[in-house]
Design an enzyme around this catalytic site. Sequence first.
Site, short mmCIF file in Angstrom:
data_model
loop_
_atom_site.label_atom_id
_atom_site.label_comp_id
_atom_site.label_asym_id
_atom_site.label_seq_id
_atom_site.Cartn_x
_atom_site.Cartn_y
_atom_site.Cartn_z
N LYS A 26 35.51 36.48 46.44
CA LYS A 26 35.21 37.22 45.21
C LYS A 26 35.57 36.40 43.97
O LYS A 26 34.77 36.27 43.04
CB LYS A 26 36.01 38.54 45.24
N ARG A 31 33.39 33.20 39.29
CA ARG A 31 33.44 31.98 38.48
C ARG A 31 32.13 31.20 38.60
O ARG A 31 31.68 30.56 37.64
CB ARG A 31 34.64 31.13 38.89
N GLY A 99 38.37 43.86 37.40
CA GLY A 99 39.34 43.30 36.46
C GLY A 99 39.10 41.83 36.19
O GLY A 99 39.27 41.35 35.06
N ARG A 127 43.55 49.74 33.26
CA ARG A 127 44.30 48.51 33.53
C ARG A 127 44.69 47.79 32.24
O ARG A 127 43.96 47.80 31.25
CB ARG A 127 43.50 47.62 34.48
N SER A 172 49.46 34.56 36.35
CA SER A 172 48.21 35.32 36.46
C SER A 172 47.02 34.39 36.28
O SER A 172 46.84 33.81 35.21
CB SER A 172 48.16 36.43 35.41
N ASP A 320 46.98 39.91 46.39
CA ASP A 320 45.99 40.91 46.80
C ASP A 320 46.17 41.35 48.26
O ASP A 320 45.48 42.26 48.72
CB ASP A 320 44.57 40.36 46.63
N LYS A 347 47.24 47.01 39.68
CA LYS A 347 45.99 46.52 40.29
C LYS A 347 44.96 47.65 40.26
O LYS A 347 45.09 48.56 39.46
CB LYS A 347 46.27 46.00 41.71
N ARG A 351 49.46 50.00 43.68
CA ARG A 351 49.43 49.74 45.13
C ARG A 351 50.78 50.00 45.80
O ARG A 351 50.82 50.21 47.02
CB ARG A 351 48.94 48.30 45.40
N ARG A 392 41.18 47.84 48.64
CA ARG A 392 42.12 47.19 49.56
C ARG A 392 43.05 48.20 50.25
O ARG A 392 43.50 47.98 51.37
CB ARG A 392 42.91 46.11 48.84
C1 S3P Z 1 42.10 37.02 40.48
C2 S3P Z 1 43.42 36.92 40.18
C3 S3P Z 1 44.44 37.87 40.63
C4 S3P Z 1 43.93 38.79 41.72
C5 S3P Z 1 42.54 39.27 41.46
C6 S3P Z 1 41.59 38.11 41.34
C7 S3P Z 1 41.16 36.01 39.97
O1 S3P Z 1 44.89 38.65 39.54
O2 S3P Z 1 44.79 39.88 41.89
O3 S3P Z 1 42.10 40.11 42.51
O4 S3P Z 1 40.04 35.90 40.49
O5 S3P Z 1 41.53 35.28 39.04
P1 S3P Z 1 46.05 38.10 38.56
O6 S3P Z 1 45.66 36.77 38.19
O7 S3P Z 1 46.06 39.02 37.39
O8 S3P Z 1 47.30 38.20 39.37
#
Ligand code: S3P
Length: 438
Positions: A26, A31, A99, A127, A172, A320, A347, A351, A392
Amino acid sequence: MTQKTHSFRVRAGGPLRGSATVPGDKSISHRAVMFGALADGTTTVEGFLQGEDCLATRRAFEAMGVVCEDIADAAMRIHGVGLHGLSAPGCDLDLGNSGTSMRLMCGLLSGQSFSTTLSGDASLSRRPMRRVTDPLSQMGARIDATDEGTAPLRIHGGQPLSGRAFQLSIASAQVKSALLLAGLYADGTTRVDEPGISRDHTERMLTSFGVDVPVQGRRCSVRGGQRLTATRIEVPADLSSATFPLVAAAITPQSDISLPNVGVNPSRAGVLKILEMMGAQVELTNVRAAGAEPVADLRIRASALHGVDIPPALVPLAIDEFPALLVAAACAQGRTRITGAAELRVKESDRIAAMAAGLQAVGVTVEEQADGITVQGGGVTGGVVESHDDHRIAMAFAALGSVAPDGIEIRDVANVRTSFPGFVPLMAALGLVIEEAS
Ligand code: S3P
């Protein structure tokens, strides 16, 4: 439209066996669309995740004038419009449950000449977005949010951005990526330092597109104005999705399954380390590079698991995977403790609370803390659990159903399609006794 009544029913059955190909990653699929859209030339993406989250990203870029052409089942061509070639969408960009789309696009859209509004579903609208809007504002972006700092977000176009150095308070990848993407549109250099390791797909993929992204430990930076050159992206199978069959097989006696071509990027692969610490028999073979990302074929066999204290440094590397890891903990001997994981509360659902409620509902003893959870292994009987509209949580309890003597019904599972289309047939093909009901 989410169907509130849609549920999974899982019963304990025999072992899980065989091989299955999990859908594309994902994070990498998002990206690929974003960077392919901004590149000069045509990018080919193979293994793209046709999940709702990534399709929301795709639709958003299509609304900004990018042509995405399907060339096979999970393959597409993205006709890049160049760094400054996006056009104003005629409507708000609805990012559904995603997100990652919202946070990364917040950075990228801060640098455009036109304004945009980003919205999402009920979960995404709860969020926290200040973690991206605050630092972006320091670069010169103008973003309006609700008084709570949540979506819808109105991103004002035509704001000159300037590069800055940021010291993040949480590890993050979404925040880091939003800042790097804004940094492409900023004067000077944008630098991000993180307190821990977060997934580095953005740094790797921008490099594949010809952008210079110097990385030193937990610090990375980008100079503004660099153009992206189209490339070919191979999206590996998603390790986060693979975790559900991995855990189901680890806890179900006599199971032995293989999952080919799974992404094992070390900034993401904490789940494999944690499962091994718990006594799981995980084997990685054929470790190789798929473009900028390491992949491997995974095999896991059922084994006796034991509880562990999860080192806080591993938490961002498996952020995750905790719903599934807590299921493994429920089937392990002894106590498992997670700390330093307050992020789990923001999240797609809270969770920690969702897993604590669900585990208790099926007979497991748990204790919630503000930043973690303690699970006493054993005692799984069965029952009805709520997914809290979180993909999830739904898939984690489906895995647990494999060993629940009374079976588990999981409610509100429609959001599984955000990340794992085909979850039910794939798990059923491996031997899980699972059915869907509406
Ligand atoms: C992700 C980063 C993570 C992850 C999300 C996907 C990403 O979040 O939990 O499912 O693709 O950059 P955080 O970077 O906020 O921890």
